[in-house]
Design an enzyme around this catalytic site. Structure first.
Site, PDB file in Angstrom:
ATOM      1  N   LYS A  77     -16.093 -17.423  -2.549  1.00  0.00           N
ATOM      2  CA  LYS A  77     -15.386 -16.176  -2.844  1.00  0.00           C
ATOM      3  C   LYS A  77     -14.471 -16.813  -4.111  1.00  0.00           C
ATOM      4  O   LYS A  77     -14.226 -17.635  -3.321  1.00  0.00           O
ATOM      5  CB  LYS A  77     -14.743 -15.417  -2.080  1.00  0.00           C
ATOM      6  CG  LYS A  77     -13.640 -14.027  -2.368  1.00  0.00           C
ATOM      7  CD  LYS A  77     -12.690 -12.719  -1.096  1.00  0.00           C
ATOM      8  CE  LYS A  77     -11.793 -13.671  -1.292  1.00  0.00           C
ATOM      9  NZ  LYS A  77     -10.917 -12.547  -0.466  1.00  0.00           N
ATOM     10  N   HIS A 135      -0.768  -3.654  -0.151  1.00  0.00           N
ATOM     11  CA  HIS A 135      -1.911  -3.304  -0.282  1.00  0.00           C
ATOM     12  C   HIS A 135      -2.374  -2.997   0.864  1.00  0.00           C
ATOM     13  O   HIS A 135      -3.025  -2.362   1.351  1.00  0.00           O
ATOM     14  CB  HIS A 135      -2.455  -3.218  -1.531  1.00  0.00           C
ATOM     15  CG  HIS A 135      -3.760  -3.289  -1.569  1.00  0.00           C
ATOM     16  ND1 HIS A 135      -4.439  -2.215  -1.807  1.00  0.00           N
ATOM     17  CD2 HIS A 135      -5.485  -3.962  -0.891  1.00  0.00           C
ATOM     18  CE1 HIS A 135      -5.247  -2.439  -1.561  1.00  0.00           C
ATOM     19  NE2 HIS A 135      -6.616  -3.338  -1.303  1.00  0.00           N
ATOM     20  N   LYS A 167       4.224 -20.498   0.929  1.00  0.00           N
ATOM     21  CA  LYS A 167       4.563 -19.165   1.369  1.00  0.00           C
ATOM     22  C   LYS A 167       5.173 -19.446   3.038  1.00  0.00           C
ATOM     23  O   LYS A 167       4.881 -19.794   3.870  1.00  0.00           O
ATOM     24  CB  LYS A 167       2.887 -18.255   1.729  1.00  0.00           C
ATOM     25  CG  LYS A 167       4.275 -18.126   0.128  1.00  0.00           C
ATOM     26  CD  LYS A 167       1.821 -16.768   0.223  1.00  0.00           C
ATOM     27  CE  LYS A 167       1.400 -16.080  -0.860  1.00  0.00           C
ATOM     28  NZ  LYS A 167       0.568 -15.468  -0.943  1.00  0.00           N
ATOM     29  N   SER A 227       4.195 -11.015   0.834  1.00  0.00           N
ATOM     30  CA  SER A 227       4.401 -12.517  -0.487  1.00  0.00           C
ATOM     31  C   SER A 227       5.711 -13.314  -0.115  1.00  0.00           C
ATOM     32  O   SER A 227       5.529 -14.397  -1.309  1.00  0.00           O
ATOM     33  CB  SER A 227       3.511 -12.272  -1.101  1.00  0.00           C
ATOM     34  OG  SER A 227       4.914 -11.071  -2.089  1.00  0.00           O
ATOM     35  N   MET A 253       0.002 -12.934   8.381  1.00  0.00           N
ATOM     36  CA  MET A 253      -1.008 -12.452   7.921  1.00  0.00           C
ATOM     37  C   MET A 253      -0.557 -12.899   6.437  1.00  0.00           C
ATOM     38  O   MET A 253      -1.466 -12.900   5.690  1.00  0.00           O
ATOM     39  CB  MET A 253      -2.324 -11.279   8.402  1.00  0.00           C
ATOM     40  CG  MET A 253      -2.224 -11.010   9.697  1.00  0.00           C
ATOM     41  SD  MET A 253      -2.684 -11.756  10.391  1.00  0.00           S
ATOM     42  CE  MET A 253      -4.522 -11.770   9.840  1.00  0.00           C
ATOM     43  N   GLY A 254       0.640 -12.897   5.991  1.00  0.00           N
ATOM     44  CA  GLY A 254       0.791 -13.084   4.985  1.00  0.00           C
ATOM     45  C   GLY A 254       0.187 -14.801   3.858  1.00  0.00           C
ATOM     46  O   GLY A 254       0.335 -14.524   2.909  1.00  0.00           O
TER      47      GLY A 254
HETATM   48  P1  NAD Z   1       0.863  -6.515  -1.888  1.00  0.00           P
HETATM   49  O1  NAD Z   1       1.667  -7.222  -3.689  1.00  0.00           O
HETATM   50  O2  NAD Z   1       0.393  -5.874  -2.019  1.00  0.00           O
HETATM   51  O3  NAD Z   1       2.386  -6.820  -1.311  1.00  0.00           O
HETATM   52  C1  NAD Z   1       4.093  -7.725  -1.305  1.00  0.00           C
HETATM   53  C2  NAD Z   1       4.202  -7.585  -0.099  1.00  0.00           C
HETATM   54  O4  NAD Z   1       5.067  -8.423  -0.171  1.00  0.00           O
HETATM   55  C3  NAD Z   1       4.866  -6.001   0.048  1.00  0.00           C
HETATM   56  O5  NAD Z   1       5.346  -5.502   1.175  1.00  0.00           O
HETATM   57  C4  NAD Z   1       6.152  -6.758  -0.696  1.00  0.00           C
HETATM   58  O6  NAD Z   1       7.611  -5.955   0.199  1.00  0.00           O
HETATM   59  C5  NAD Z   1       6.038  -7.603  -0.307  1.00  0.00           C
HETATM   60  N1  NAD Z   1       7.242  -8.845   0.035  1.00  0.00           N
HETATM   61  C6  NAD Z   1       7.105  -8.601  -1.553  1.00  0.00           C
HETATM   62  N2  NAD Z   1       8.051 -10.274  -2.237  1.00  0.00           N
HETATM   63  C7  NAD Z   1       8.566 -10.376  -1.457  1.00  0.00           C
HETATM   64  C8  NAD Z   1       9.658 -11.163  -0.892  1.00  0.00           C
HETATM   65  N3  NAD Z   1      10.509 -12.031  -1.209  1.00  0.00           N
HETATM   66  N4  NAD Z   1      10.584 -11.177   0.320  1.00  0.00           N
HETATM   67  C9  NAD Z   1       9.719 -10.721   1.768  1.00  0.00           C
HETATM   68  N5  NAD Z   1       8.128  -9.851   1.072  1.00  0.00           N
HETATM   69  C10 NAD Z   1       7.790  -9.843   0.031  1.00  0.00           C
HETATM   70  O7  NAD Z   1       0.191  -7.712  -1.153  1.00  0.00           O
HETATM   71  P2  NAD Z   1      -1.001  -7.450  -0.191  1.00  0.00           P
HETATM   72  O8  NAD Z   1      -1.570  -7.373  -1.073  1.00  0.00           O
HETATM   73  O9  NAD Z   1       0.043  -7.034   0.495  1.00  0.00           O
HETATM   74  O10 NAD Z   1      -0.369  -8.727   0.129  1.00  0.00           O
HETATM   75  C11 NAD Z   1       0.294  -9.424   1.084  1.00  0.00           C
HETATM   76  C12 NAD Z   1       0.027 -10.644   1.136  1.00  0.00           C
HETATM   77  O11 NAD Z   1      -1.798 -10.971   2.131  1.00  0.00           O
HETATM   78  C13 NAD Z   1       0.194 -11.744  -0.182  1.00  0.00           C
HETATM   79  O12 NAD Z   1       0.620 -13.017   0.258  1.00  0.00           O
HETATM   80  C14 NAD Z   1      -1.579 -11.962   0.163  1.00  0.00           C
HETATM   81  O13 NAD Z   1      -1.652 -13.514  -0.620  1.00  0.00           O
HETATM   82  C15 NAD Z   1      -1.703 -12.438   1.442  1.00  0.00           C
HETATM   83  N6  NAD Z   1      -2.991 -12.060   2.896  1.00  0.00           N
HETATM   84  C16 NAD Z   1      -3.343 -12.715   2.687  1.00  0.00           C
HETATM   85  C17 NAD Z   1      -4.633 -13.313   3.581  1.00  0.00           C
HETATM   86  C18 NAD Z   1      -5.352 -13.613   4.176  1.00  0.00           C
HETATM   87  O14 NAD Z   1      -6.600 -13.960   4.927  1.00  0.00           O
HETATM   88  N7  NAD Z   1      -4.674 -14.965   5.236  1.00  0.00           N
HETATM   89  C19 NAD Z   1      -5.225 -11.787   2.673  1.00  0.00           C
HETATM   90  C20 NAD Z   1      -5.410 -10.985   1.756  1.00  0.00           C
HETATM   91  C21 NAD Z   1      -3.971 -11.409   1.378  1.00  0.00           C
END
Ligand code: NAD
Length: 332
Positions: A78, A148, A237, A210, A230-231
């Protein structure tokens, strides 16, 4: 020369992003990811080292996740990443495409839109952890993060336990409507709460942000909770305080990613968590690890997101697209 049969041209299958919603449900993604974690733990599927770089343009993180599953013969990668400015342009922040290769010849086999698949396979991973690790009678789901991915996470989690309500916290409170709307869609009441209340009340917590700083603190989590972090999928991070992992029973998709780019990176680096204390969720699925042992046990799943998850759901998407006649074939 004229009587020689024409060799059929080599073809590549394309499954466009727009078709994925009609092909892959949360249930299909769950089964594919559960089987993949089990195969990883049997050592018949493995991930190659992840490449993920800040490219110095558009604040983007770009990279590759790849691997091979000898059982399903899913081979590929990917490619994509995270473009934080996309939402303002009406695009998804995560952009990804899966490329599958034929394991017998190395020929490119399929190009599959990876955006929705990423959300589905990520939600499936935490749902698998909830199935195997959450308290059986979990009633309250706590969500940290309202971006998202959060809606997919909540929907998949709701299939694993009979939750009675959802509580949530987000760094940007204006985004909480996404959690409220998703909970309503699931017929569950939603309440926005403080992190203290979330940590004390939720039986299952999913963090999907994030963040680069701990959001949920050790003192805030008081019960036999299951936390799916999961983030955190990149060096630097962090979503929860390292002390949470210090006292929890810790599981992950893949240990190598957990200690380098996952939530456990901080607890391991600070000496609070030995790498040997991190178990693969696949070992629980395969019955080699008992998983949660008591109602009072704190469990953490460090869901770092492995390439094999992407390959697994893309592989299934290609099969279903062919069955449904929506796979496009082009000469290549
Ligand atoms: P998004 O940009 O739609 O949402 C970001 C989220 O993080 C929101 O809830 C926002 O309020 C919060 N956020 C942003 N800055 C912040 C901060 N300084 N402190 C606390 N919270 C904060 O992103 P998304 O698509 O929902 O993805 C969220 C996270 O999940 C990303 O970090 C992404 O890399 C990670 N992710 C992980 C996997 C995995 O397999 N583990 C897969 C996809 C995405």
């Amino acid at each position: 020369m004229g009587d020689k049969p024409m060799a059929s041209p080599d073809t590549v299958i394309i499954v466009p992003e727009a078709e994925i919603a009609g092909l892959i449900t949360a249930e299909i993604a769950f089964d594919a990811v559960e089987a993949t974690f089990a195969a990883m733990s049997r050592r018949s599927a493995y991930n190659f080292p992840v490449i993920r770089e800040a490219i110095g343009h558009a604040e983007a993180l770009y990279g590759f996740k790849s691997g091979f599953d000898r059982e399903s013969l899913a081979l590929g990668l990917k490619s994509g990443g995270y473009w934080p400015g996309n939402e303002a342009k009406g695009l998804t922040n995560h952009q990804s495409t899966v490329i599958l290769f034929d394991a017998d010849s190395g020929r490119v086999k399929a190009l599959v839109g990876g955006n929705l698949l990423t959300a589905l396979r990520t939600a499936a991973a935490s749902a698998v952890s909830i199935k195997y690790l959450a308290p059986k009678d979990a009633k309250v789901l706590g969500m940290i993060g309202a971006g998202h991915q959060s809606a997919f996470q909540m929907r998949a989690a709701a299939q694993q336990r009979s939750f009675e309500r959802v509580i949530g916290w987000n760094y940007h409170p204006e985004m909480l409507s996404r959690l409220a709307n998703t909970a309503a869609e699931l017929g569950l009441p939603f309440e926005s709460v403080s992190l203290n209340e979330l940590g004390q009340t939720a039986d299952v917590i999913i963090s999907i942000t994030s963040s680069f700083e701990p959001i949920l603190l050790d003192r805030q989590v008081t019960g036999g909770t299951h936390i799916a972090c999961m983030g955190t999928d990149t060096k630097g991070k962090q979503e929860v305080e390292a002390g949470i992992l210090e006292r929890a029973t810790v599981f992950t998709d893949e240990v190598a990613q957990s200690i380098s780019i996952g939530e456990a990176q901080h607890a391991v680096a600070s000496g609070k968590l030995a790498e040997s204390r991190i178990s693969e969720i696949g070992s629980v699925i395969n019955g080699d690890h008992a998983g949660r042992q008591s109602d009072s046990e704190l469990t953490v799943f460090d869901g770092t997101g492995v390439g094999l998850q992407d390959l697994a759901v893309a592989h299934v998407a290609v099969d279903i697209a062919k069955q449904k006649g929506v796979a496009q074939e082009i000469s290549f």
